[in-house]
Each structure stands twice: as structure tokens, then as C-alpha cells.
Motif scaffolding. Structure first.
Motif, PDB file in Angstrom:
ATOM      1  N   HIS A 177      31.589 -21.424  -6.141  1.00  0.00           N
ATOM      2  CA  HIS A 177      32.497 -20.740  -5.416  1.00  0.00           C
ATOM      3  C   HIS A 177      33.713 -20.932  -5.957  1.00  0.00           C
ATOM      4  CE1 HIS A 177      35.611 -20.191  -2.053  1.00  0.00           C
ATOM      5  NE2 HIS A 177      34.976 -19.512  -1.301  1.00  0.00           N
ATOM      6  N   ILE A 178      34.928 -20.178  -6.351  1.00  0.00           N
ATOM      7  CA  ILE A 178      36.012 -20.290  -7.073  1.00  0.00           C
ATOM      8  C   ILE A 178      37.077 -21.300  -6.404  1.00  0.00           C
ATOM      9  CG2 ILE A 178      36.034 -18.504  -8.417  1.00  0.00           C
ATOM     10  CD1 ILE A 178      38.098 -16.962  -6.534  1.00  0.00           C
ATOM     11  N   VAL A 179      36.995 -21.627  -5.116  1.00  0.00           N
ATOM     12  CA  VAL A 179      37.950 -22.492  -4.478  1.00  0.00           C
ATOM     13  C   VAL A 179      37.149 -23.698  -3.990  1.00  0.00           C
ATOM     14  CG1 VAL A 179      39.580 -23.043  -2.506  1.00  0.00           C
ATOM     15  CG2 VAL A 179      39.731 -20.782  -3.746  1.00  0.00           C
TER      16      VAL A 179
ATOM     17  N   PRO B 294      45.249 -10.837  -0.684  1.00  0.00           N
ATOM     18  CA  PRO B 294      46.383 -10.926  -0.561  1.00  0.00           C
ATOM     19  C   PRO B 294      47.493 -10.316  -1.397  1.00  0.00           C
ATOM     20  CG  PRO B 294      45.458 -12.887  -1.698  1.00  0.00           C
ATOM     21  CD  PRO B 294      44.193 -12.041  -1.268  1.00  0.00           C
ATOM     22  N   VAL B 295      46.584  -9.832  -2.790  1.00  0.00           N
ATOM     23  CA  VAL B 295      47.441  -8.729  -3.572  1.00  0.00           C
ATOM     24  C   VAL B 295      46.808  -7.388  -3.584  1.00  0.00           C
ATOM     25  CG1 VAL B 295      48.190 -10.662  -5.196  1.00  0.00           C
ATOM     26  CG2 VAL B 295      45.866  -9.560  -5.389  1.00  0.00           C
ATOM     27  N   LYS B 296      46.186  -7.240  -2.515  1.00  0.00           N
ATOM     28  CA  LYS B 296      45.789  -5.912  -2.180  1.00  0.00           C
ATOM     29  C   LYS B 296      45.076  -5.201  -3.567  1.00  0.00           C
ATOM     30  CE  LYS B 296      48.507  -3.765   1.056  1.00  0.00           C
ATOM     31  NZ  LYS B 296      49.714  -3.063   1.596  1.00  0.00           N
ATOM     32  N   ILE B 297      44.119  -5.677  -3.893  1.00  0.00           N
ATOM     33  CA  ILE B 297      43.210  -5.172  -4.873  1.00  0.00           C
ATOM     34  C   ILE B 297      42.175  -4.462  -4.309  1.00  0.00           C
ATOM     35  CG2 ILE B 297      41.512  -5.523  -6.680  1.00  0.00           C
ATOM     36  CD1 ILE B 297      42.718  -8.528  -7.336  1.00  0.00           C
ATOM     37  N   PRO B 298      42.069  -3.022  -4.359  1.00  0.00           N
ATOM     38  CA  PRO B 298      41.136  -2.263  -3.647  1.00  0.00           C
ATOM     39  C   PRO B 298      39.524  -2.468  -4.062  1.00  0.00           C
ATOM     40  CG  PRO B 298      42.042  -0.886  -5.244  1.00  0.00           C
ATOM     41  CD  PRO B 298      42.738  -2.290  -5.498  1.00  0.00           C
TER      42      PRO B 298
HETATM   43  S1  SF4 Z   1      40.408 -10.490  -5.436  1.00  0.00           S
HETATM   44 FE1  SF4 Z   1      41.898 -10.963  -3.932  1.00  0.00          FE
HETATM   45  S2  SF4 Z   1      40.978 -11.803  -2.173  1.00  0.00           S
HETATM   46 FE2  SF4 Z   1      39.474 -11.974  -3.703  1.00  0.00          FE
HETATM   47  S3  SF4 Z   1      40.095 -13.919  -4.940  1.00  0.00           S
HETATM   48 FE3  SF4 Z   1      41.183 -12.410  -6.029  1.00  0.00          FE
HETATM   49  S4  SF4 Z   1      43.084 -12.654  -4.644  1.00  0.00           S
HETATM   50 FE4  SF4 Z   1      41.673 -13.450  -3.417  1.00  0.00          FE
END
Ligand code: SF4
Lengths: 453, 202
Positions: free
Chosen positions: A145-147, A361-365
């Protein structure tokens, strides 16, 4: 191996899969609570998305501005086209200063570049100092997991691992006890380290500095004890202005773990007195992705992990089933961009539920991009033949009303009267863990006609 | 052969989409009726503590009651009039000697109500490792440095510099170090300070 094959192994242990699912759902719920506590949440997401899209549209200028200002601050800036060049730059910096021990904090980019094995091959000891990363490093695994790198591991397993590596008491697995043992071990490493390497969460063009966000304090220890600090960053980490951080720091930790901010948001703008600070700017496919109208917004990712935590597939299949440095929805978009053939199964490991897009949070579709990848991969014939065949048949079926009606009739009959082995066999992958609902006696169209009478 | 730098910049320039405008960071941000209560409450929720005080004596009195302070032997205070300093940064050969420091007492300029963070720079701290090596971190902030949210914080914040013009380090620090890397169980006191407290000084 395909995602489905690897996920099969993961779900074979049903109890563990359910535990993994609920651990991540817990994080997702914390995120919801935090987001809902801020009335301006949606406008923050919108502004963040626009800042990132704007930065992409002027990225070359911002990179130059960053380099200019960072250099004026005394930071040495390096450019790397790909992973190999990044690794070579880091190795050279370390070798020139005779570094034997490198204290590293979390950086997904160095995972992407496979920096650790490269440095180790050249005789440099690399210690991942984030607790979760230290655990997976000792297990010879990549983070899942990245976090939350060790989210797939149980505390009993960490207890055994620490017993072997650190001599903790056998059978002890309380998180407080294990964390304390790691603290003592890692503190010693920090005191011995000759250099520290960190990632970068945000780099600011206007001021020529960068920000690193952590909870444990490990990045700051690594960057303030040894005299050499190297920071590796993808070129997409830039933002134009210092005050833009206000937007991103409000969003990042709330989205990631449901905390209002990380314990440390450290702003590095110059080397310490008598020390050195180097930034390595890495492309590694990013400039190419920028050209794609369809997929360029995936470069806006701030690596919060929210899309992983919410994804019903990720939660139930585990990070390692993606076989990619970044798992989950965003990993399934970035994976095929890096290597379409190797990662072709990832966009299909998606239910298109759209939850990832809702939390990003940055609204990537994200789910639109996953759908777009399916088309692209099918066009490139990177989809397995049986799936292509099935899709082709479905296409024919839906195009012809007569064929559709006939198939429906046959299906309704067969499902009621055919023997079980004929329906649930190797060819019906869908039916492996699922039962078909009982077939209705009449089709929808028949029912509709009868109603109208 | 063009350098890597030129190659990357050329590729980026060729591939970046048409310029979109820089968005304004404008909006109706959260405000708190009781901003001090919000700040101190938030600190409490993350395992820290916040106090509104009127004098340095009051800080000293509060410190004297903290168990961590009572048992401390190595204290480094950079806030004149607060705490009994027994460790002086100028007398250390290097930052590494700060290992096993019990208490660090430092000044901060700003405090943020929405997340319990304080903005601390190392412009006046010889070894910034002090902030991360101490077992317990005590921070003194002027009460008028308390702002509701991060936008207000960045409006007020100036990037710190040393006397010679070199840029300094600055960090928002919110509570003690922590981790939840073992089965999502929160453990306070990961690799940096095990506890922290913030005094808002009127
Ligand atoms: S795509 Fe959006 S929700 Fe997923 S890790 Fe990146 S910033 Fe966070």
C-alpha cells in the motif's frame, strides 16, 4: 501473472481477506469523518484539481523556475530521464562521499526505480526507516500500500519477525512493545547513517524548496543528522506557489488516514550549515504520459491512498496482487502506462463502481480512465483471447434483437433444466464463486407485453 | 548529445497541454467561535496538550506538574525564562549528542486551530535535530499567532532565513510522533518525541 490469478491466492484465506478488507474500511471511514467535518471540502478538491492541471499545462516553465530558485538557495539539482539514471546519480553521490549506510524514508519513486537492490549490489547498506517499510524490507517484500506499507501483515507475524531480527521476546506482539523495539533499533541506525534519502510530497517552483509529510519523524531524523540529504522526486510533484500548500496540506492527511494533518510537514529550502542537499528530478515516463489527453490527469496524484482504501477490489485482493509499485485504482491506471503488456489485467480488476473518483482529493476521474484503458488494451490486442472472443460474441448478441431474444429463450430454458455440470464448469469463470439467480419463466419483454394488454 | 535536463524539458514542453489559468485560492473557509478551545481540543485528540497562559511563570508551573518534566535530567530550553536548561547547543560537537535528550523547549510563530499544528523554524536553532530527537517537545507560541486554518497560516508565514540570508528550515508540527503501521493500532511516540505540549502565551 494476472491480477485475478494472484488475487485467487489472497482470497483463499477467507478470514485473512476479510480482516484486510475491514482494516482498510476502517481507514476509509476515518477519512469520511474528517472530510465531512470541513464544509469547504468539495471546493478544496476543485481548487486542488485546478492547481494540478494548471501546473501540468506549464510544467516545463515551472521545472525551470524550481531549478533556478533551488539552485539559488544552495540546493544541487539533478535530472534523470529514467530509473537507471536516477539510481546512478544517487549511487555516485553516495560513493563520492564514501557513504556506507543510507537512512531512507518513504519514497514510492525509489520503489518504482528499484533503488534499494541497486545500492545494495554496490555495497551500500540501505535501511528503510519508516516502521512499515522496515517490516516489509525485512520480509523481502514490496510495500502493499502506498501509505500503509505493511497493512497486509498481522501483528503476530511482526512479533515473530522482530524476535528473529531484533531479539524481542518470543510470542510478544503488542504494537506498543514492537514499535518501541523498532524505535531503539532505528535510532541507532540514524546515529550511524552517513546520508539520508527522502521522497518529496510537494516541490514549490516559486521558492525552490520542497515539503515532506510524515508521522513518525523518520524523514526528519534522516535529513537532520547526516550531512548529506538526497531527495528524489518525480517531475509531477511541482506546485507553483507556496500558498498552494495550504490547499494540499488540508487535503492530504485527511484523505490518507483521516487525520487533520500529518505530524510533520517539513519545508526544506536549503542545505544545513556545512551540509549538502541534492534533489533528483525524475521523468521515467512522466513526460510521455503528459502527452495523453486521456490519461495525463493521473499525473496529478498526490499519493494519499484514499482510492486504495475505498476500492472494493483492492480491499479484497491485497496490494501484492497488483504486482506494481503502486496498487489499487491509481496503480491500475499508471501500471499499463508504464508497461501495457505486463499490467494489462489491472484495468479489468475493477467493478467501475466509481468510489475512487468520489474520494480522490485531486479529482482524477479514475474509473473513467480505467474504462479507457480497457478499450486501449483491447485495441492493442493485449486482452486474453477468450475475453476478446466473449466480448465479440456479446457485441453481436446485443446488436441483433432477434439473436438477443432467442439467446434469452434458450438461456431461460437451459438454466432451469440443464444439469449443474453444464452450467458450472471450467468455462464459466463467473460461476466459480457465484450462484446464478434462478432464471425467470418469462422475459422482461413478455411481461411488458402482457401488462399492456 | 543533449543533456538529460534538455531532453526532459524538451519532451515536457512538447507534450504539455495548452495553458490553463492559475486558480485563485479563494473560498469560505471554516471559522471557529472558540478558536483556542478548538486548538486545545484538537491537540488533546491527537495525544498532545494545549494551554492558554498569561506568563512564563505559568508555563513553568504547568511544566513542573508534568511527569515527563519531573523525571527529566537533560533539558534544552531555547525559550528564555522557561525551564531549567542543562544542555546547551553551543557546547555540543554535533547534533548526534542530542540522543537521549529528555525535553526540548522551543518557540514557534504560528499555531493552526484546524489541525493543532505549530510552525517552527530552525533559524534560531543551531541543530534542528533537536525538534526530532527530544523525548518530549514543549512549544511556546504567542497567542496572537493562532490562526483558524492553513490558508491563514500561509498568509502570515514568511519563509525563515538565517542572519546571513541563507534559507532556513521550517515545519508544521502537530502533536507527538506516531505510527499505526502494525495492524492500524495507533502508537504514540514512534521515532521522534513521545509527547508534546503547546503553550499559547498571551
Ligand atoms: S489517485 Fe487520488 S485518491 Fe488515489 S492516491 Fe492519488 S490522489 Fe489519492
Amino acid at each position: 501473472m494476472s491480477h485475478a490469478t494472484l488475487a485467487t491466492e489472497f482470497v483463499a484465506d477467507r478470514k485473512r481477506a476479510a480482516w484486510h478488507d475491514s482494516a482498510l474500511w476502517f481507514v476509509r471511514s476515518k477519512r469520511d469523518k474528517c472530510a465531512q467535518a470541513l464544509p469547504e471540502w468539495e471546493s478544496l478538491r476543485e481548487i486542488a484539481s485546478q492547481i494540478k492541471q494548471h501546473t501540468s499545462s506549464r510544467l516545463a516553465e515551472y521545472l525551470e523556475e524550481f531549478e533556478r530558485n533551488a539552485t539559488a538557495n544552495g540546493i544541487q539539482v539533478h535530472w534523470a530521464r529514467d530509473a537507471a539514471e536516477h539510481n546512478a546519480i544517487v549511487l555516485r553521490l553516495l560513493q563520492e562521499r564514501n557513504v556506507k549506510l543510507l537512512a531512507k524514508s518513504k519514497s514510492m519513486l525509489t520503489e518504482e526505480c528499484h533503488l534499494n537492490p541497486y545500492l545494495e549490489k554496490h555495497g551500500i547498506e540501505v535501511v528503510d526507516t519508516d516502521l512499515g517499510e522496515r517490516i516489509v524490507q525485512w520480509r523481502n517484500e514490496p510495500p502493499s500500500h502506498i501509505v500503509l506499507p505493511a497493512i497486509h501483515i498481522k501483528k503476530e507475524e511482526v512479533g515473530e519477525l522482530f524476535h528473529e531480527k531484533l531479539g524481542t521476546i518470543a510470542g510478544e506482539f503488542q504494537p506498543e512493545y514492537l514499535t518501541e523495539a523498532a524505535r531503539v533499533h532505528l535510532r541507532q541506525k540514524f546515529l550511524e547513517a552517513d546520508a539520508g534519502l527522502t521522497g518529496v510530497n510537494f516541490a514549490i517552483a516559486e521558492t525552490g524548496g520542497f515539503v515532506v509529510c510524515t508521522n513518525e519523524g523518520n524523514a526528519d531524523l534522516g535529513a537532520s543528522l547526516p550531512s548529506l540529504h538526497i531527495a528524489s522526486m518525480g517531475i509531477e510533484k511541482l506546485i507553483p506557489k507556496l500558498h498552494h500548500l495550504g490547499v494540499f496540506l488540508r487535503l492530504l492527511a485527511r484523505s490518507a488516514t483521516g487525520q487533520p494533518i500529518t505530524t510533520y510537514s517539513s519545508h526544506f529550502h536549503a542545505p544545513r550549515l556545512g551540509g549538502e542537499l541534492h534533489v533528483v528530478l525524475v521523468d521515467n515516463g512522466r513526460s510521455k504520459l503528459l502527452a495523453s489527453e486521456e490519461f495525463r490527469r493521473s499525473l496529478n496524484c498526490i499519493r494519499c491512498g484514499a482510492c486504495l482504501n475505498t476500492c472494493p477490489v483492492y480491499r479484497r485482493s491485497g496490494g501484492h496482487s497488483y504486482e506494481s509499485p503502486v496498487a489499487g485504482p491509481i496503480g491500475s491506471v499508471l501500471g499499463p502506462a508504464r508497461d501495457a503488456a505486463k499490467n494489462a489485467s489491472l484495468p479489468f480488476a475493477c467493478t467501475l463502481c466509481g468510489s475512487c473518483t468520489d474520494v480522490c482529493p485531486v479529482k482524477i476521474p479514475l474509473h473513467h480512465q480505467l474504462l479507457a484503458w480497457r478499450k486501449e488494451l483491447a485495441d492493442e490486442k493485449l486482452v486474453p483471447a477468450d475475453k476478446r472472443f466473449a466480448m465479440k460474441m456479446a457485441g453481436l448478441l446485443f446488436r441483433s434483437p432477434w439473436l438477443y431474444a432467442t439467446a434469452g429463450r434458450v438461456g431461460r430454458f437451459a438454466l432451469r433444466f440443464a444439469p449443474r455440470w453444464l452450467v458450472y464448469n471450467r468455462l464459466n469463470g463467473w460461476g466459480r464463486q457465484r450462484e446464478l439467480p434462478p432464471a425467470p419463466k418469462k422475459s422482461f419483454r413478455q411481461l411488458f407485453r402482457e401488462r399492456k394488454k | 548529445m543533449p543533456t538529460s535536463r534538455e531532453q526532459i524539458l524538451t519532451a515536457v514542453r512538447a507534450n504539455q497541454p495548452p495553458a490553463t489559468p492559475v486558480p485563485q485560492v479563494k473560498g469560505t473557509w471554516i471559522e471557529y467561535d472558540d478558536i483556542v478551545g478548538q486548538f486545545c481540543g484538537l491537540l488533546k485528540s491527537i495525544g498532545s496538550a494545549g494551554y492558554l497562559v498569561d506568563s512564563l511563570d505559568q508555563i513553568n508551573a504547568t511544566l513542573a506538574e508534568l511527569p515527563a518534566y519531573q523525571s527529566a535530567t537533560r533539558i534544552c530550553s531555547l525559550v528564555p525564562g522557561v525551564g531549567d536548561s542543562s544542555v546547551h547547543l553551543d557546547s555540543l560537537a554535533r547534533a548526534h549528542e542530542l540522543d537521549q535528550l529528555d525535553i526540548a523547549i522551543v518557540n514557534a510563530e504560528l499555531a493552526v486551530a484546524e489541525n493543532g499544528a505549530v510552525w517552527i523554524s530552525d533559524a534560531a536553532i543551531k541543530y534542528r535535530a533537536l525538534l526530532f530527537m527530544a523525548e518530549h517537545l514543549i512549544v511556546v507560541v504567542p497567542a496572537n499567532g493562532l490562526v483558524p486554518h492553513m490558508h491563514a497560516a500561509y498568509d502570515r508565514l514568511r519563509l525563515p532565513e538565517f542572519a546571513d540570508g541563507r534559507k532556513a528550515f521550517g515545519a508544521f508540527i502537530s502533536g507527538p510522533s506516531k505510527t499505526a503501521d502494525i495492524e492500524q493500532s495507533l502508537v504514540i511516540g514512534a521515532q521522534g518525541p513521545r509527547s508534546s505540549a503547546v503553550f499559547l502565551l498571551r
